[in-house]
Motif scaffolding. Sequence first.
Motif, PDB file in Angstrom:
ATOM      1  N   UNK A  10      69.764  32.783-123.656  1.00 10.32           N
ATOM      2  CA  UNK A  10      71.151  31.907-123.765  1.00 10.32           C
ATOM      3  C   UNK A  10      71.185  30.699-123.093  1.00 10.32           C
ATOM      4  N   UNK A  11      70.337  30.501-122.044  1.00 10.31           N
ATOM      5  CA  UNK A  11      70.354  29.348-121.303  1.00 10.31           C
ATOM      6  C   UNK A  11      69.169  28.353-122.247  1.00 10.31           C
ATOM      7  N   UNK A  12      68.113  28.848-122.759  1.00 10.16           N
ATOM      8  CA  UNK A  12      67.065  28.077-123.544  1.00 10.16           C
ATOM      9  C   UNK A  12      67.836  27.656-124.854  1.00 10.16           C
ATOM     10  N   UNK A  13      68.638  28.481-125.504  1.00 11.29           N
ATOM     11  CA  UNK A  13      69.216  28.105-126.515  1.00 11.29           C
ATOM     12  C   UNK A  13      69.984  27.035-126.462  1.00 11.29           C
ATOM     13  N   UNK A  14      70.837  26.816-125.422  1.00  9.59           N
ATOM     14  CA  UNK A  14      71.607  25.695-125.189  1.00  9.59           C
ATOM     15  C   UNK A  14      71.018  24.428-124.763  1.00  9.59           C
ATOM     16  N   UNK A  15      69.716  24.737-124.136  1.00 12.02           N
ATOM     17  CA  UNK A  15      69.035  23.512-123.861  1.00 12.02           C
ATOM     18  C   UNK A  15      68.680  22.947-125.090  1.00 12.02           C
ATOM     19  N   UNK A  16      68.099  23.794-126.162  1.00 12.42           N
ATOM     20  CA  UNK A  16      67.388  23.492-127.325  1.00 12.42           C
ATOM     21  C   UNK A  16      68.593  22.402-128.294  1.00 12.42           C
ATOM     22  N   UNK A  40      76.581  18.606-128.946  1.00 13.99           N
ATOM     23  CA  UNK A  40      76.089  18.261-127.630  1.00 13.99           C
ATOM     24  C   UNK A  40      77.063  19.245-126.664  1.00 13.99           C
ATOM     25  N   UNK A  41      78.240  18.984-126.622  1.00 17.73           N
ATOM     26  CA  UNK A  41      79.101  19.872-125.953  1.00 17.73           C
ATOM     27  C   UNK A  41      78.923  21.352-126.095  1.00 17.73           C
ATOM     28  N   UNK A  42      78.654  21.771-127.325  1.00 20.81           N
ATOM     29  CA  UNK A  42      78.283  23.296-127.436  1.00 20.81           C
ATOM     30  C   UNK A  42      77.286  23.676-126.975  1.00 20.81           C
ATOM     31  N   UNK A  43      76.064  22.969-126.899  1.00 17.13           N
ATOM     32  CA  UNK A  43      74.883  23.206-126.061  1.00 17.13           C
ATOM     33  C   UNK A  43      75.265  23.293-124.660  1.00 17.13           C
ATOM     34  N   UNK A  44      75.878  22.422-124.256  1.00 20.20           N
ATOM     35  CA  UNK A  44      76.186  22.466-122.814  1.00 20.20           C
ATOM     36  C   UNK A  44      76.968  23.657-122.371  1.00 20.20           C
ATOM     37  N   UNK A  45      78.186  24.060-123.205  1.00 20.37           N
ATOM     38  CA  UNK A  45      78.623  25.114-123.079  1.00 20.37           C
ATOM     39  C   UNK A  45      77.744  26.453-123.031  1.00 20.37           C
ATOM     40  N   UNK A  94      56.081  30.436-104.456  1.00 18.06           N
ATOM     41  CA  UNK A  94      56.078  29.069-104.630  1.00 18.06           C
ATOM     42  C   UNK A  94      55.923  29.099-106.124  1.00 18.06           C
ATOM     43  N   UNK A  95      55.348  29.727-107.055  1.00 18.11           N
ATOM     44  CA  UNK A  95      55.783  29.659-108.455  1.00 18.11           C
ATOM     45  C   UNK A  95      57.213  29.714-108.588  1.00 18.11           C
ATOM     46  N   UNK A  96      58.009  30.487-108.087  1.00 14.71           N
ATOM     47  CA  UNK A  96      59.488  30.630-108.536  1.00 14.71           C
ATOM     48  C   UNK A  96      60.069  29.585-108.178  1.00 14.71           C
ATOM     49  N   UNK A  97      59.519  28.905-106.703  1.00 19.47           N
ATOM     50  CA  UNK A  97      60.209  27.673-106.340  1.00 19.47           C
ATOM     51  C   UNK A  97      59.914  26.484-107.205  1.00 19.47           C
ATOM     52  N   UNK A  98      58.881  26.486-107.647  1.00 17.62           N
ATOM     53  CA  UNK A  98      58.389  25.229-108.414  1.00 17.62           C
ATOM     54  C   UNK A  98      59.224  25.238-109.723  1.00 17.62           C
ATOM     55  N   UNK A  99      59.194  26.724-110.339  1.00 18.12           N
ATOM     56  CA  UNK A  99      59.932  26.582-111.621  1.00 18.12           C
ATOM     57  C   UNK A  99      61.714  26.075-111.435  1.00 18.12           C
ATOM     58  N   UNK A 100      62.019  26.752-110.341  1.00 13.61           N
ATOM     59  CA  UNK A 100      63.756  26.435-109.975  1.00 13.61           C
ATOM     60  C   UNK A 100      63.828  24.984-109.935  1.00 13.61           C
ATOM     61  N   UNK A 101      62.789  24.175-109.126  1.00 17.16           N
ATOM     62  CA  UNK A 101      62.856  22.968-108.986  1.00 17.16           C
ATOM     63  C   UNK A 101      62.659  22.155-110.121  1.00 17.16           C
ATOM     64  N   UNK A 102      61.811  22.497-111.118  1.00 15.04           N
ATOM     65  CA  UNK A 102      61.457  21.812-112.529  1.00 15.04           C
ATOM     66  C   UNK A 102      62.696  21.750-113.096  1.00 15.04           C
ATOM     67  N   UNK A 103      63.222  23.000-113.518  1.00 11.38           N
ATOM     68  CA  UNK A 103      64.704  23.336-114.015  1.00 11.38           C
ATOM     69  C   UNK A 103      65.606  22.277-113.668  1.00 11.38           C
ATOM     70  N   UNK A 104      65.595  22.291-112.165  1.00 14.14           N
ATOM     71  CA  UNK A 104      66.811  21.334-111.666  1.00 14.14           C
ATOM     72  C   UNK A 104      66.501  19.748-111.802  1.00 14.14           C
ATOM     73  N   UNK A 105      65.280  19.475-112.016  1.00 16.28           N
ATOM     74  CA  UNK A 105      65.044  18.102-112.222  1.00 16.28           C
ATOM     75  C   UNK A 105      65.405  17.960-113.924  1.00 16.28           C
ATOM     76  N   UNK A 106      65.026  18.946-114.455  1.00 25.98           N
ATOM     77  CA  UNK A 106      65.295  18.550-116.140  1.00 25.98           C
ATOM     78  C   UNK A 106      66.832  18.514-116.161  1.00 25.98           C
ATOM     79  N   UNK A 107      67.698  19.308-115.348  1.00 27.53           N
ATOM     80  CA  UNK A 107      68.838  19.372-115.785  1.00 27.53           C
ATOM     81  C   UNK A 107      69.602  17.998-115.173  1.00 27.53           C
ATOM     82  N   UNK A 108      68.978  17.630-114.093  1.00 25.63           N
ATOM     83  CA  UNK A 108      69.543  16.305-113.587  1.00 25.63           C
ATOM     84  C   UNK A 108      69.409  15.232-114.685  1.00 25.63           C
ATOM     85  N   UNK A 109      68.255  15.125-115.080  1.00 27.49           N
ATOM     86  CA  UNK A 109      68.057  13.860-116.174  1.00 27.49           C
ATOM     87  C   UNK A 109      68.940  14.111-117.610  1.00 27.49           C
TER      88      UNK A 109
END
Length: 147
Positions: free
Chosen positions: A83-89, A116-121, A11-26
């Motif tokens: 790596x992923x968090x660095x891109x988001x930051x 911005x393109x660097x972070x996305x990459x 359940x915790x993993x599902x909530x985390x993945x869902x949250x990251x998905x929503x953040x990525x959507x926005x």
Amino acid sequence: MKRNGRTGVATLAFKFVLTIGIVNLFADMTYEGARSITGPFLESLGTSAVAVGLIAGGGELLGYTLRSAAGYVADKTHKYWLVVQTGYVINMLAVPALALALAGNWPIAEALMIAERTGRGIRKARGRCNGFLCGKVDRTRMGFWTQ
């Protein structure tokens, strides 16, 4: 119904993945939506059409190049989340700075667009990094990748 530890983790993993998905959507809605007005925005700052094309193309090239490089680094260091968090930051710093018009002149605005393109990459690293959530998959079964 009694919950065991495994169900709680799932359940915790599902909530985390869902949250990251929503953040990525926005995040995608925000800066991909803003990509359509970058030309007129840079023109209002006095940039030539040639400079806009070079910066946009260079930013895309850098982003796609960094996908491979970041994937390689993540695979070698096994620090996928870093790596992923660095891109988001990088995105979280570059996009608002551009949106809040902290870029009063076009060189700063273009540098923020490249950032911005660097972070996305970086956050969309290619390689086994895409499958880090299933890194514990048995090697005899197919997961996101096979060796």
